[in-house]
Every structure is written in structure tokens, then in C-alpha cells.
Design a protein around this motif. Structure first.
Motif, PDB file in Angstrom:
ATOM      1  N   UNK A 222      51.495 -14.532  52.549  1.00  0.00           N
ATOM      2  CA  UNK A 222      50.529 -15.169  53.485  1.00  0.00           C
ATOM      3  C   UNK A 222      49.164 -15.091  52.830  1.00  0.00           C
ATOM      4  N   UNK A 223      48.823 -14.238  52.127  1.00  0.00           N
ATOM      5  CA  UNK A 223      47.302 -13.992  51.772  1.00  0.00           C
ATOM      6  C   UNK A 223      47.103 -14.273  49.940  1.00  0.00           C
ATOM      7  N   UNK A 224      48.348 -14.398  49.216  1.00  0.00           N
ATOM      8  CA  UNK A 224      48.017 -14.414  47.596  1.00  0.00           C
ATOM      9  C   UNK A 224      47.166 -15.757  47.385  1.00  0.00           C
ATOM     10  N   UNK A 225      46.911 -16.777  48.007  1.00  0.00           N
ATOM     11  CA  UNK A 225      45.739 -17.464  47.606  1.00  0.00           C
ATOM     12  C   UNK A 225      44.741 -17.466  48.478  1.00  0.00           C
ATOM     13  N   UNK A 226      44.407 -16.415  49.310  1.00  0.00           N
ATOM     14  CA  UNK A 226      43.058 -16.251  49.483  1.00  0.00           C
ATOM     15  C   UNK A 226      41.964 -15.682  48.589  1.00  0.00           C
ATOM     16  N   UNK A 227      40.820 -15.836  48.778  1.00  0.00           N
ATOM     17  CA  UNK A 227      39.841 -15.527  47.536  1.00  0.00           C
ATOM     18  C   UNK A 227      38.658 -14.905  48.138  1.00  0.00           C
ATOM     19  N   UNK A 228      37.828 -13.879  47.465  1.00  0.00           N
ATOM     20  CA  UNK A 228      37.153 -13.012  48.133  1.00  0.00           C
ATOM     21  C   UNK A 228      35.869 -13.652  48.581  1.00  0.00           C
ATOM     22  N   UNK A 229      35.605 -14.926  47.978  1.00  0.00           N
ATOM     23  CA  UNK A 229      34.338 -15.813  48.725  1.00  0.00           C
ATOM     24  C   UNK A 229      34.696 -16.534  49.873  1.00  0.00           C
ATOM     25  N   UNK A 230      36.059 -16.447  50.280  1.00  0.00           N
ATOM     26  CA  UNK A 230      36.305 -17.170  51.479  1.00  0.00           C
ATOM     27  C   UNK A 230      36.815 -18.579  51.259  1.00  0.00           C
ATOM     28  N   UNK A 231      37.015 -18.753  50.076  1.00  0.00           N
ATOM     29  CA  UNK A 231      37.278 -20.247  49.682  1.00  0.00           C
ATOM     30  C   UNK A 231      38.857 -20.532  49.657  1.00  0.00           C
ATOM     31  N   UNK A 232      39.532 -19.439  49.743  1.00  0.00           N
ATOM     32  CA  UNK A 232      41.073 -19.389  49.766  1.00  0.00           C
ATOM     33  C   UNK A 232      41.741 -19.891  50.897  1.00  0.00           C
ATOM     34  N   UNK A 233      42.987 -19.812  51.043  1.00  0.00           N
ATOM     35  CA  UNK A 233      43.651 -20.301  52.092  1.00  0.00           C
ATOM     36  C   UNK A 233      45.116 -19.480  52.573  1.00  0.00           C
ATOM     37  N   UNK A 234      45.404 -19.336  53.681  1.00  0.00           N
ATOM     38  CA  UNK A 234      45.323 -20.476  54.753  1.00  0.00           C
ATOM     39  C   UNK A 234      44.213 -20.318  55.627  1.00  0.00           C
ATOM     40  N   UNK A 235      43.658 -18.837  55.655  1.00  0.00           N
ATOM     41  CA  UNK A 235      42.710 -18.349  56.747  1.00  0.00           C
ATOM     42  C   UNK A 235      41.258 -17.990  56.319  1.00  0.00           C
ATOM     43  N   UNK A 237      39.917 -16.013  54.576  1.00  0.00           N
ATOM     44  CA  UNK A 237      39.542 -14.454  54.432  1.00  0.00           C
ATOM     45  C   UNK A 237      38.837 -14.366  53.147  1.00  0.00           C
ATOM     46  N   UNK A 238      37.875 -13.208  53.485  1.00  0.00           N
ATOM     47  CA  UNK A 238      37.077 -12.824  52.553  1.00  0.00           C
ATOM     48  C   UNK A 238      37.045 -11.357  52.194  1.00  0.00           C
ATOM     49  N   UNK A 239      36.792 -11.103  50.852  1.00  0.00           N
ATOM     50  CA  UNK A 239      36.677  -9.549  50.433  1.00  0.00           C
ATOM     51  C   UNK A 239      37.781  -8.803  50.751  1.00  0.00           C
ATOM     52  N   UNK A 240      37.511  -7.609  51.637  1.00  0.00           N
ATOM     53  CA  UNK A 240      38.295  -6.788  51.914  1.00  0.00           C
ATOM     54  C   UNK A 240      39.162  -7.118  53.001  1.00  0.00           C
ATOM     55  N   UNK A 241      38.851  -8.126  53.638  1.00  0.00           N
ATOM     56  CA  UNK A 241      39.942  -8.613  54.641  1.00  0.00           C
ATOM     57  C   UNK A 241      41.304  -8.951  54.113  1.00  0.00           C
ATOM     58  N   UNK A 242      41.198  -9.399  52.394  1.00  0.00           N
ATOM     59  CA  UNK A 242      42.411  -9.563  51.998  1.00  0.00           C
ATOM     60  C   UNK A 242      42.909  -8.429  51.521  1.00  0.00           C
ATOM     61  N   UNK A 243      44.323  -8.242  51.583  1.00  0.00           N
ATOM     62  CA  UNK A 243      44.915  -6.899  51.485  1.00  0.00           C
ATOM     63  C   UNK A 243      44.935  -6.663  49.853  1.00  0.00           C
ATOM     64  N   UNK A 244      44.618  -5.451  49.515  1.00  0.00           N
ATOM     65  CA  UNK A 244      44.445  -5.071  48.285  1.00  0.00           C
ATOM     66  C   UNK A 244      45.871  -5.713  47.201  1.00  0.00           C
ATOM     67  N   UNK A 245      47.023  -5.688  47.917  1.00  0.00           N
ATOM     68  CA  UNK A 245      48.078  -6.021  47.232  1.00  0.00           C
ATOM     69  C   UNK A 245      48.035  -7.520  47.117  1.00  0.00           C
ATOM     70  N   UNK A 246      47.515  -8.131  48.036  1.00  0.00           N
ATOM     71  CA  UNK A 246      47.381  -9.839  47.794  1.00  0.00           C
ATOM     72  C   UNK A 246      46.388 -10.144  46.715  1.00  0.00           C
ATOM     73  N   UNK A 247      45.415  -9.251  46.702  1.00  0.00           N
ATOM     74  CA  UNK A 247      44.069  -9.508  45.908  1.00  0.00           C
ATOM     75  C   UNK A 247      44.744  -9.512  44.148  1.00  0.00           C
ATOM     76  N   UNK A 248      45.590  -8.479  43.916  1.00  0.00           N
ATOM     77  CA  UNK A 248      46.243  -8.350  42.692  1.00  0.00           C
ATOM     78  C   UNK A 248      47.254  -9.420  42.439  1.00  0.00           C
TER      79      UNK A 248
END
Length: 368
Positions: A222-235, A237-248
């Protein structure tokens, strides 16, 4: 052996490493003499680089991170499972993912065991494959990158299994997309791009209730296209709201997408992809994670041709894990491009006055 762009490969040259087919089996073996027809067919299948036999470097040896058995089983499991899910979708049947968790746990156990034998190695995928679908090889590559990184940074076996499953299945939602949109060669329309973006939610829906698949792995899809500045998708999400695994996984996913042939562009070399990633440092990706990723990636793969600031040129023959941007180079030509009768090696980690200025005749800028 040399790692050459296929555009520079000429008939009569011989393969330095095997090429695999979509089943993970050998398609063309080492020392096969390449013909104009073979080169054309490989290029048509999306292969941008080949390892070419070269007597000046025939002592270079490096080992694949996965055994042949693991690669074959993983490739076939990914392909067969994803195809079945695709077929169920096309036939408008209820998508059956029963036993998916158990099957992929067995595969991931083999991958973790193989990578454990190379946990201190630089990450360099050395297998070149002819695949009928980018999705299958990409899923395996991202799993290898992510699991290797997680292993390097001390994740427990249970954590490795979760992030490994999340990375292996991060793109399973693409099995729900129309093939004509997924494989379109031209620029996507706004509507088509919106369709592509839905694969993250589709993946979550496929995995969230699957036995033997941790819910965290579904959130990776769900989260692997989220980006820490909130420009990703689908939600967004920003920064630490994205799970660490998905950020990697987001970093590994982007990197492999750039270093693998796509229907709309050729593959980049590692240093080029890393330069692109670093343009998103602090906005799309965490700077610390990018730096850790860079330190584990073979930026200049063994076999690649380079030119130094001295004007001399040669080939990367070994890596320095403590200084990934400063490999060991075998000098083959002097500053006037004359072949040396007695090639010699330079360890760039000990010759700080020298830097790499070109890779495969392409000038480069230094990574920050």
C-alpha cells in the motif's frame, strides 16, 4: 570480463556470463559467440548490457547472491502465481490467493539463507535475464535489495521475513491492471496514470487477509509509493506516517525501476540511478537511508569500463566495501588511449587524487 552496453557489442564477441530465460534456466551459456542476429534479439528483449569475455580480465570472478536453485524456484513461483492472479482477473473470477503466503514464505526462506552467505557483500545483481514481463524480475530484484539491506542493518529473522514478503509482493496489485495500460510504450494519459496508481491499493486488498502474510507486508504494498514530503500516493502520507519497511522498499523499488530496461526507456547504470535518487534527498527519500543504501550498492559494478581524472582508462576489477565510490581499477590504456603492454591496478581508496570521470564513455557528475 567487460560489462558493455549492448549498443557497443559486436559480432564475434563472446559472452562472459550466462543469460537466463524466464524460467531461470540458462538461455545462452558462457563463451557463446555472439552474432548480429543474437545481439539484435537480445536488444529486442530489453537487454541493455552484456558481460563480454575479455582475455585482459579473465581472472575476474564474482559470485551471484542467489544459487541457481533459488533463482529458478523464485522466478517460477513469482511468474506462475502472478499469472494465475492475472488470469482470474481477466476471466472475472474471484481472485484466489489461497496458499500464497505459504508458497512465498518457502521461497523467502531460501532467499534469506542464500543472502546470509553474502551478508557483507556489496549489492550487485549480476544475472541477466530475458523475461516476458518486467514485473516478475522487478519483484525478485526489489526483494533481494531490500532483504540484503535489512540484513546489513541488523533486522531479526522475523523482521526479515516480513519486509522480505512485503518487498517480494509490493507490486502484486499490478496483476489487477489492464495489460494495455501496464505495458504502454508511450506517455501515459492522466487517466491511465491514475489507473496505474491504483495498484498500491489493489495490492493491499489482495494481501491484507491472506493467511501467512503479515499485515505489515500488505501495508508495504500500500505504501511503497508514499514519499516523505507527502507527494506520493495513494494517501499522501508524510515522514514517519509511512512505515519504515515501505520507506526502504520505496528506495529499492525506484532504484531497480531505473536500472532495469522498461518498455519506454533503456536501463541506467547504478551511478546514474543513484544520482537521480539523491535529487530527492530530504524530500522524496530520507537522506540517511539514501546514504546507507549508497554505501551498500556496487555503484561501479565489476566489469564496467571507466576513465580516470588522469586520462587513463580501465575496468573495475574489485569493490571496496568501506569506500563504495572508490573501487579497484585495472588500467588498460594510458591517457592517449594506447593499450598498455603491462596493465596494472589502482586502488582508488588509496589514491585520493584520482576520481572516475566517465563510465562507458559517458561523463558523470560526482555523487554528493
Amino acid at each position: 570480463m567487460l560489462l558493455m552496453p549492448i549498443s557497443k557489442v559486436r559480432p564475434g564477441m563472446r559472452l562472459g556470463r550466462r543469460i537466463y530465460n524466464e524460467d531461470g534456466l540458462t538461455l545462452l551459456g558462457e563463451q557463446v559467440e555472439l552474432t548480429e542476429t543474437l545481439i539484435g534479439r537480445l536488444a529486442a528483449h530489453g537487454i541493455d548490457f552484456l558481460y563480454i569475455d575479455d582475455p585482459r580480465t579473465n581472472d575476474i570472478y564474482f559470485q551471484d547472491l542467489l544459487t541457481d536453485e533459488t533463482r529458478i524456484r523464485a522466478t517460477m513461483e513469482i511468474r506462475n502465481t502472478f499469472r494465475k492472479v492475472m488470469d482470474d482477473t481477466v476471466k472475472r473470477k474471484a481472485v484466489s490467493t489461497y496458499q500464497l503466503g505459504k508458497q512465498f514464505r518457502n521461497i523467502l526462506t531460501m532467499i534469506i539463507d542464500d543472502l546470509s552467505d553474502h551478508k557483507d557483500a556489496m549489492i550487485m545483481l549480476t544475472n541477466i535475464s530475458v523475461m516476458d514481463d518486467y514485473l516478475y524480475q522487478h519483484s525478485l530484484n526489489v526483494c533481494i535489495y531490500t532483504t540484503m539491506l535489512a540484513m546489513s542493518y541488523g533486522f531479526s529473522r522475523d523482521e526479515l521475513m516480513t519486509i522480505g514478503l512485503g518487498s517480494l509482493l509490493h507490486d502484486i496489485g499490478k496483476t489487477q491492471l489492464p495489460t494495455d495500460v501496464l505495458k504502454k510504450k508511450g506517455k501515459l494519459t492522466d487517466s491511465e496514470y491514475a489507473t496505474i496508481k491504483r495498484h498500491a491499493e489493489y495490492g493491499f486488498q489482495l494481501l491484507k487477509d491472506e493467511p501467512n502474510i503479515p499485515l505489515l507486508a500488505a501495508h508495504c504494498a500500500l505504501q511503497h509509493h508514499e514519499r516523505i514530503d507527502g507527494s506520493g500516493y495513494p494517501r499522501n502520507l508524510k515522514g514517519m506516517d509511512i512505515h519504515e519497511y515501505a520507506r526502504w522498499i520505496g528506495i529499492a523499488d525506484s532504484y531497480d525501476a531505473m536500472t532495469t530496461h522498461r518498455v519506454y526507456r533503456n536501463a541506467m547504470l547504478p551511478h546514474q540511478a543513484l544520482e537521480v535518487l539523491f535529487t530527492g534527498s530530504g524530500t522524496l527519500y530520507e537522506k540517511q537511508k539514501l546514504e546507507l543504501f549508497r554505501d551498500k550498492i556496487a555503484i561501479y559494478p565489476i566489469g564496467v569500463l571507466v576513465r580516470l581524472s588522469s586520462g587513463e582508462s580501465g575496468i573495475v576489477v574489485d569493490l571496496n566495501s568501506s569506500a563504495p565510490m572508490r573501487p579497484i581499477i585495472r588500467i588498460l590504456q594510458d591517457a592517449d588511449d594506447q593499450e598498455l603492454d603491462a596493465p596494472y591496478e589502482v586502488d582508488l581508496s588509496k589514491r585520493l587524487n584520482l576520481v572516475i570521470t566517465e563510465v562507458n564513455d559517458v561523463k558523470l557528475s560526482l555523487l554528493t
